[in-house]
Write a protein that holds these residues in place. Structure first.
Motif, PDB file in Angstrom:
ATOM      1  N   VAL A 145      44.869  26.059  62.370  1.00 49.23           N
ATOM      2  CA  VAL A 145      45.293  26.663  63.633  1.00 49.23           C
ATOM      3  C   VAL A 145      44.944  25.785  64.829  1.00 49.23           C
ATOM      4  O   VAL A 145      45.731  25.639  65.759  1.00 49.23           O
ATOM      5  CB  VAL A 145      44.680  28.067  63.793  1.00 49.23           C
ATOM      6  N   SER A 146      43.769  25.179  64.812  1.00 43.52           N
ATOM      7  CA  SER A 146      43.377  24.302  65.921  1.00 43.52           C
ATOM      8  C   SER A 146      44.203  23.026  65.894  1.00 43.52           C
ATOM      9  O   SER A 146      44.156  22.266  64.917  1.00 43.52           O
ATOM     10  CB  SER A 146      41.898  23.942  65.811  1.00 43.52           C
ATOM     11  N   PRO A 147      44.980  22.733  66.942  1.00 45.37           N
ATOM     12  CA  PRO A 147      45.824  21.538  66.923  1.00 45.37           C
ATOM     13  C   PRO A 147      45.040  20.239  66.897  1.00 45.37           C
ATOM     14  O   PRO A 147      45.547  19.224  66.398  1.00 45.37           O
ATOM     15  CB  PRO A 147      46.655  21.658  68.209  1.00 45.37           C
ATOM     16  N   THR A 148      43.818  20.230  67.415  1.00 46.86           N
ATOM     17  CA  THR A 148      43.040  18.994  67.405  1.00 46.86           C
ATOM     18  C   THR A 148      42.401  18.725  66.044  1.00 46.86           C
ATOM     19  O   THR A 148      42.006  17.599  65.755  1.00 46.86           O
ATOM     20  CB  THR A 148      41.935  19.030  68.483  1.00 46.86           C
ATOM     21  N   ARG A 149      42.282  19.761  65.210  1.00 48.78           N
ATOM     22  CA  ARG A 149      41.734  19.592  63.860  1.00 48.78           C
ATOM     23  C   ARG A 149      42.825  19.446  62.809  1.00 48.78           C
ATOM     24  O   ARG A 149      42.557  19.049  61.683  1.00 48.78           O
ATOM     25  CB  ARG A 149      40.849  20.784  63.513  1.00 48.78           C
ATOM     26  N   ARG A 150      44.039  19.775  63.170  1.00 47.08           N
ATOM     27  CA  ARG A 150      45.163  19.673  62.240  1.00 47.08           C
ATOM     28  C   ARG A 150      45.427  18.208  61.911  1.00 47.08           C
ATOM     29  O   ARG A 150      45.269  17.322  62.739  1.00 47.08           O
ATOM     30  CB  ARG A 150      46.400  20.307  62.887  1.00 47.08           C
ATOM     31  N   TRP A 151      45.827  17.954  60.672  1.00 44.55           N
ATOM     32  CA  TRP A 151      46.097  16.580  60.276  1.00 44.55           C
ATOM     33  C   TRP A 151      47.287  16.012  61.041  1.00 44.55           C
ATOM     34  O   TRP A 151      48.207  16.737  61.428  1.00 44.55           O
ATOM     35  CB  TRP A 151      46.411  16.509  58.775  1.00 44.55           C
ATOM     36  N   THR A 152      47.256  14.707  61.240  1.00 46.62           N
ATOM     37  CA  THR A 152      48.402  14.003  61.803  1.00 46.62           C
ATOM     38  C   THR A 152      49.364  13.650  60.669  1.00 46.62           C
ATOM     39  O   THR A 152      49.040  13.797  59.480  1.00 46.62           O
ATOM     40  CB  THR A 152      47.952  12.722  62.511  1.00 46.62           C
ATOM     41  N   ALA A 153      50.552  13.163  61.039  1.00 48.62           N
ATOM     42  CA  ALA A 153      51.521  12.750  60.018  1.00 48.62           C
ATOM     43  C   ALA A 153      50.972  11.609  59.178  1.00 48.62           C
ATOM     44  O   ALA A 153      51.143  11.579  57.948  1.00 48.62           O
ATOM     45  CB  ALA A 153      52.833  12.338  60.692  1.00 48.62           C
ATOM     46  N   ASP A 154      50.296  10.643  59.815  1.00 46.11           N
ATOM     47  CA  ASP A 154      49.706   9.522  59.074  1.00 46.11           C
ATOM     48  C   ASP A 154      48.672  10.017  58.068  1.00 46.11           C
ATOM     49  O   ASP A 154      48.605   9.524  56.937  1.00 46.11           O
ATOM     50  CB  ASP A 154      49.052   8.534  60.045  1.00 46.11           C
ATOM     51  N   GLU A 155      47.857  10.981  58.486  1.00 39.75           N
ATOM     52  CA  GLU A 155      46.835  11.519  57.597  1.00 39.75           C
ATOM     53  C   GLU A 155      47.464  12.297  56.446  1.00 39.75           C
ATOM     54  O   GLU A 155      47.035  12.177  55.294  1.00 39.75           O
ATOM     55  CB  GLU A 155      45.887  12.409  58.401  1.00 39.75           C
ATOM     56  N   ALA A 156      48.491  13.082  56.748  1.00 39.62           N
ATOM     57  CA  ALA A 156      49.145  13.884  55.713  1.00 39.62           C
ATOM     58  C   ALA A 156      49.774  13.012  54.629  1.00 39.62           C
ATOM     59  O   ALA A 156      49.753  13.370  53.447  1.00 39.62           O
ATOM     60  CB  ALA A 156      50.207  14.785  56.340  1.00 39.62           C
ATOM     61  N   LEU A 157      50.307  11.872  55.029  1.00 41.17           N
ATOM     62  CA  LEU A 157      50.941  10.976  54.054  1.00 41.17           C
ATOM     63  C   LEU A 157      49.950  10.393  53.049  1.00 41.17           C
ATOM     64  O   LEU A 157      50.349   9.913  51.989  1.00 41.17           O
ATOM     65  CB  LEU A 157      51.664   9.837  54.783  1.00 41.17           C
ATOM     66  N   LEU A 158      48.667  10.434  53.371  1.00 39.29           N
ATOM     67  CA  LEU A 158      47.639   9.885  52.480  1.00 39.29           C
ATOM     68  C   LEU A 158      47.046  10.935  51.547  1.00 39.29           C
ATOM     69  O   LEU A 158      46.203  10.621  50.718  1.00 39.29           O
ATOM     70  CB  LEU A 158      46.515   9.250  53.311  1.00 39.29           C
ATOM     71  N   HIS A 159      47.493  12.183  51.694  1.00 40.15           N
ATOM     72  CA  HIS A 159      46.929  13.253  50.866  1.00 40.15           C
ATOM     73  C   HIS A 159      47.313  13.070  49.407  1.00 40.15           C
ATOM     74  O   HIS A 159      48.422  12.619  49.089  1.00 40.15           O
ATOM     75  CB  HIS A 159      47.417  14.613  51.361  1.00 40.15           C
ATOM     76  N   PRO A 160      46.416  13.412  48.470  1.00 39.35           N
ATOM     77  CA  PRO A 160      46.713  13.258  47.041  1.00 39.35           C
ATOM     78  C   PRO A 160      47.989  13.963  46.591  1.00 39.35           C
ATOM     79  O   PRO A 160      48.644  13.497  45.656  1.00 39.35           O
ATOM     80  CB  PRO A 160      45.471  13.859  46.368  1.00 39.35           C
ATOM     81  N   PHE A 161      48.359  15.084  47.218  1.00 40.74           N
ATOM     82  CA  PHE A 161      49.598  15.754  46.827  1.00 40.74           C
ATOM     83  C   PHE A 161      50.806  14.866  47.082  1.00 40.74           C
ATOM     84  O   PHE A 161      51.786  14.913  46.339  1.00 40.74           O
ATOM     85  CB  PHE A 161      49.756  17.072  47.592  1.00 40.74           C
ATOM     86  N   ILE A 162      50.735  14.033  48.114  1.00 38.59           N
ATOM     87  CA  ILE A 162      51.833  13.131  48.455  1.00 38.59           C
ATOM     88  C   ILE A 162      51.749  11.842  47.648  1.00 38.59           C
ATOM     89  O   ILE A 162      52.763  11.332  47.157  1.00 38.59           O
ATOM     90  CB  ILE A 162      51.828  12.810  49.959  1.00 38.59           C
ATOM     91  N   THR A 163      50.543  11.305  47.477  1.00 38.44           N
ATOM     92  CA  THR A 163      50.390  10.030  46.771  1.00 38.44           C
ATOM     93  C   THR A 163      50.451  10.192  45.259  1.00 38.44           C
ATOM     94  O   THR A 163      50.629   9.208  44.532  1.00 38.44           O
ATOM     95  CB  THR A 163      49.055   9.368  47.146  1.00 38.44           C
ATOM     96  N   GLY A 164      50.272  11.429  44.778  1.00 34.95           N
ATOM     97  CA  GLY A 164      50.309  11.660  43.336  1.00 34.95           C
ATOM     98  C   GLY A 164      48.976  11.489  42.656  1.00 34.95           C
ATOM     99  O   GLY A 164      48.884  11.590  41.424  1.00 34.95           O
ATOM    100  N   GLU A 165      47.937  11.257  43.434  1.00 36.65           N
ATOM    101  CA  GLU A 165      46.613  11.101  42.843  1.00 36.65           C
ATOM    102  C   GLU A 165      45.971  12.472  42.624  1.00 36.65           C
ATOM    103  O   GLU A 165      46.340  13.444  43.274  1.00 36.65           O
ATOM    104  CB  GLU A 165      45.727  10.261  43.777  1.00 36.65           C
ATOM    105  N   PRO A 166      45.009  12.573  41.709  1.00 44.54           N
ATOM    106  CA  PRO A 166      44.313  13.857  41.500  1.00 44.54           C
ATOM    107  C   PRO A 166      43.526  14.247  42.746  1.00 44.54           C
ATOM    108  O   PRO A 166      42.970  13.385  43.435  1.00 44.54           O
ATOM    109  CB  PRO A 166      43.381  13.570  40.314  1.00 44.54           C
TER     110      PRO A 166
END
Length: 230
Positions: A145-166
């Protein structure tokens, strides 16, 4: 689409709003229903607060419409969401009875209890369960909910769900710069970062859409239900 940034009229950064909207879209692609299907702004905010959390006090203090939806409480000057009757009394707006579209009240339960394919083996179910755990963690990052704590697009792209890592057993956190204290860019740096961010957000949206639509949507719609309870 409902953004927690927009309802209090406190747009602290368009890019953070984009990521919230992306989280809503990603959840809807999996569930087949909007995550916050409110019949009004108040109903949408009620659903956000129930499923995620209250917006942070600092955000509510700056919001131009905070008084419309929230009440400041003593002695710590926190906030609480108005009840439906309090909202109607203050605004004169009559609210339709809320409907319950989803059987569960948390993102984790909505995803976990969505039906699995009946033809899957035990190994396939275990792999899907692991993927869903990573997906839930990913959605939580986008739907902070807090916009300053929410991930950025760059950060989201590194998440394991996106990269396919466990997903690590202790969770995952983006390597956030300590200098990132606000989602609002400096005026001198505004044009170029916004253009770059637009490209990154678009890339993130495409990647998330692909990942979400490859997640299982088979089985009966036993996870969704429409009734007239709140």
């Amino acid at each position: 689409m409902c953004s927690s940034d927009l309802i209090p009229n406190n747009t602290s950064g368009e890019r953070s709003i984009d990521l919230w909207s992306l989280g809503c879209i990603a959840a809807e692609l999996f569930l087949g229903l909007p995550l916050f299907p409110g019949s009004s702004e108040y109903d949408q905010m009620r659903r956000i607060v129930k499923m995620r959390d209250l917006p942070p006090p600092a955000m509510l203090r700056r919001g131009k419409s905070t008084h419309k939806f929230f009440i400041r409480t003593a002695p710590f000057f926190d906030y609480r969401l108005k009840t439906a009757s309090e909202f109607t009394a203050a605004t004169g707006i009559e609210l339709a009875p809320p409907k319950r579209y989803l059987k569960h009240d948390t993102i984790a339960d909505l995803v976990a209890f969505y039906p699995y394919k009946r033809t899957w083996s035990a190994e396939e179910v275990a792999a899907e369960r692991s993927s869903r755990d990573s997906y839930v963690h990913f959605l939580h990052g986008l739907l902070t909910v807090s916009p300053t704590r929410r991930w950025t697009a760059d950060e989201a792209l590194l998440h394991p769900f996106i990269t396919g890592e466990p997903l690590p057993s202790n969770g995952w956190k983006p390597a956030r710069s300590k200098s990132k204290k606000s989602a609002r860019p400096k005026k001198s740096d505004e044009a170029k970062p916004l253009a770059q961010s637009d490209k990154t957000t678009a890339a993130t949206s495409t990647t998330v859409a692909t990942a979400a639509t490859t997640a299982t949507t088979a089985g009966t719609d036993d996870n969704t239900k429409t009734d007239t309870s709140s």
